[in-house]
Design an enzyme around this catalytic site. Structure first.
Site, short mmCIF file in Angstrom:
data_model
loop_
_atom_site.label_atom_id
_atom_site.label_comp_id
_atom_site.label_asym_id
_atom_site.label_seq_id
_atom_site.Cartn_x
_atom_site.Cartn_y
_atom_site.Cartn_z
N GLY A 29 2.40 -1.63 -2.84
CA GLY A 29 2.21 -2.89 -2.48
C GLY A 29 0.90 -3.77 -2.63
N ALA A 30 0.60 -4.97 -2.00
CA ALA A 30 -0.48 -5.73 -2.16
C ALA A 30 -0.59 -5.77 -3.62
CB ALA A 30 -1.77 -5.23 -1.62
N LEU A 31 0.33 -6.42 -4.37
CA LEU A 31 0.60 -6.30 -5.54
C LEU A 31 -0.36 -7.21 -6.44
CD1 LEU A 31 4.53 -6.56 -5.91
CD2 LEU A 31 2.81 -4.54 -5.97
N HIS A 32 -0.93 -6.97 -7.41
CA HIS A 32 -1.68 -8.03 -8.37
C HIS A 32 -1.33 -7.69 -9.81
CE1 HIS A 32 -3.66 -3.85 -9.54
NE2 HIS A 32 -3.79 -3.51 -8.13
N HIS A 35 -0.17 -4.26 -11.34
CA HIS A 35 1.25 -3.84 -10.87
C HIS A 35 1.94 -4.63 -11.70
CE1 HIS A 35 -0.83 -3.03 -7.06
NE2 HIS A 35 -0.33 -1.93 -7.20
N VAL A 174 -5.59 -2.99 -16.23
CA VAL A 174 -5.68 -4.42 -16.17
C VAL A 174 -7.09 -4.57 -15.41
CG1 VAL A 174 -4.85 -6.57 -15.55
CG2 VAL A 174 -3.28 -4.77 -16.46
#
Ligand code: AMP
Length: 254
Positions: A29-32, A35, A174
Site C-alpha cells: 500500500g501507500a501506492l505511488h 506500484h 520508477v
C-alpha cells in the site's frame, strides 16, 4: 471499477468462478507511480488484475518501522480507481497468518547478504507472505519491481524451487524527476531530506571504486548499511535521517 475483498474466503469464491489469465501485483500500500507501473504492465499481459495491499508484520525487524509504515487504503483505492477493472485484496493478518506464523519459507544463502545481513528475518517474512499470496491469487503472472532487486531474485528462485505455476515478472525502477527511486517510505522524508536523498542514485552511477563512493555517501550525511556489486547490479542501502532507502543499478552498465 474496483472490487474490494477483505475476506480471503470471498476472494477465493470469486477467483474460482473467474476464467482467463490473472496478473497479480502484491504491495504494502501507500501506492505511488512505481506500484502503478506494475499494474499497467500486468494489464498489458493479462485479462484480469489482482492487487493486494497488506502491510506484512513478519517482514519488519524493527517495531518502529512497522508502526510508522504509511497505511492509506482510501487514497490507494482512489489512485487505482482510474485504472479500469481491478480486484483489490486487503486481507487481515489473523486470516492470512491463521497459523500464527508457525510455518515459514526460509532461504539459506542469498537471503543472508545485503539487506538480509542488516534485517534479520526480513526475507523469511517476505518469502512466506509471498508464498501465501501467490497460492491465494492463482495468477498466471506476478509482478515485482527491480527496486527491491534482492527480493525479486529470491522470489524468482523460490518460484522455481517450489515449482510454482506463476511466472515472476520483474519491472524497471520508477524514479522521481530528481532520480530518487520512488518508495512509500519517501513520504517520511522532510523536504530537505528528500532533495538530499537523490544523491544516492547519482553516487551509484559513478564510475569510481566502491570505497571512494562509500566515503562520498557518508560525507553527504547518510548512514550506510551497504554498497556492493553482486548479481550484475550495484546495490545500496542507507539511512537518511530515520528512513532507510535502497536502490540499485545494472552494473557494469549495459
Ligand atoms: P512495496 O509496497 O514497497 O512492498 O512494493 C510492492 C511492489 O512494488 C514490489 O514489487 C516493489 O519492488 C515494487 N516497487 C516499489 N517501488 C517501486 C519503484 N520505484 N519502481 C518499481 N517498482 C517498485
Amino acid at each position: 471499477m474496483i472490487r474490494l475483498f477483505e475476506s480471503l474466503r470471498e476472494w477465493q469464491d470469486f477467483r474460482a468462478s473467474a476464467r482467463g489469465d490473472w496478473g497479480f501485483v502484491p504491495t504494502m500500500g501507500a501506492l505511488h507511480a512505481g506500484h502503478l507501473s506494475l499494474v499497467a504492465q500486468a494489464q498489458k499481459e493479462n485479462d484480469h488484475i489482482l492487487v493486494s495491499i497488506f502491510v506484512n508484520p513478519t517482514q519488519f525487524n524493527n517495531a518502529e518501522d512497522l508502526e510508522k509504515y504509511p497505511r492509506t487504503l482510501a487514497r490507494d483505492l482512489q489512485l487505482l480507481e482510474p485504472h479500469g477493472e481491478l480486484c483489490v485484496l486487503h486481507p487481515r493478518y489473523e486470516e492470512l497468518f491463521a497459523d500464527r506464523y508457525q510455518f515459514e519459507v526460509q532461504e539459506k544463502e542469498k537471503s543472508l547478504v545485503l539487506c538480509g545481513a542488516h534485517r534479520p528475518g526480513h526475507f523469511t517474512g517476505v518469502l512466506t507472505v509471498v508464498m501465501k499470496l501467490l497460492n491465494i491469487a492463482h495468477a498466471r503472472r506476478a509482478y515485482f519491481g527491480e527496486k527491491d532487486y534482492q527480493q525479486l531474485t529470491l522470489i524468482r528462485e523460490m518460484a522455481q524451487a517450489f515449482f510454482l505455476p506463476t511466472e515472476i515478472v520483474g519491472c524497471p525502477i520508477v524514479r522521481e524527476a530528481s532520480g530518487l527511486a520512488m518508495s512509500s517510505r519517501n513520504e517520511r522524508l522532510s523536504e530537505t531530506e528528500r532533495t538530499e536523498a537523490a544523491f544516492l542514485f547519482r553516487a551509484l552511477q559513478r564510475r569510481a571504486p566502491l570505497e571512494e563512493i562509500r566515503k562520498e555517501i557518508e560525507a553527504q550525511g547518510f548512514k550506510l548499511d551497504y554498497l556492493e556489486e553482486r548479481w550484475g547490479r550495484r546495490l545500496v542501502a542507507a539511512f537518511k535521517g530515520s528512513v532507510r532507502l535502497i536502490d540499485n543499478v545494472a552494473w557494469p552498465e549495459n
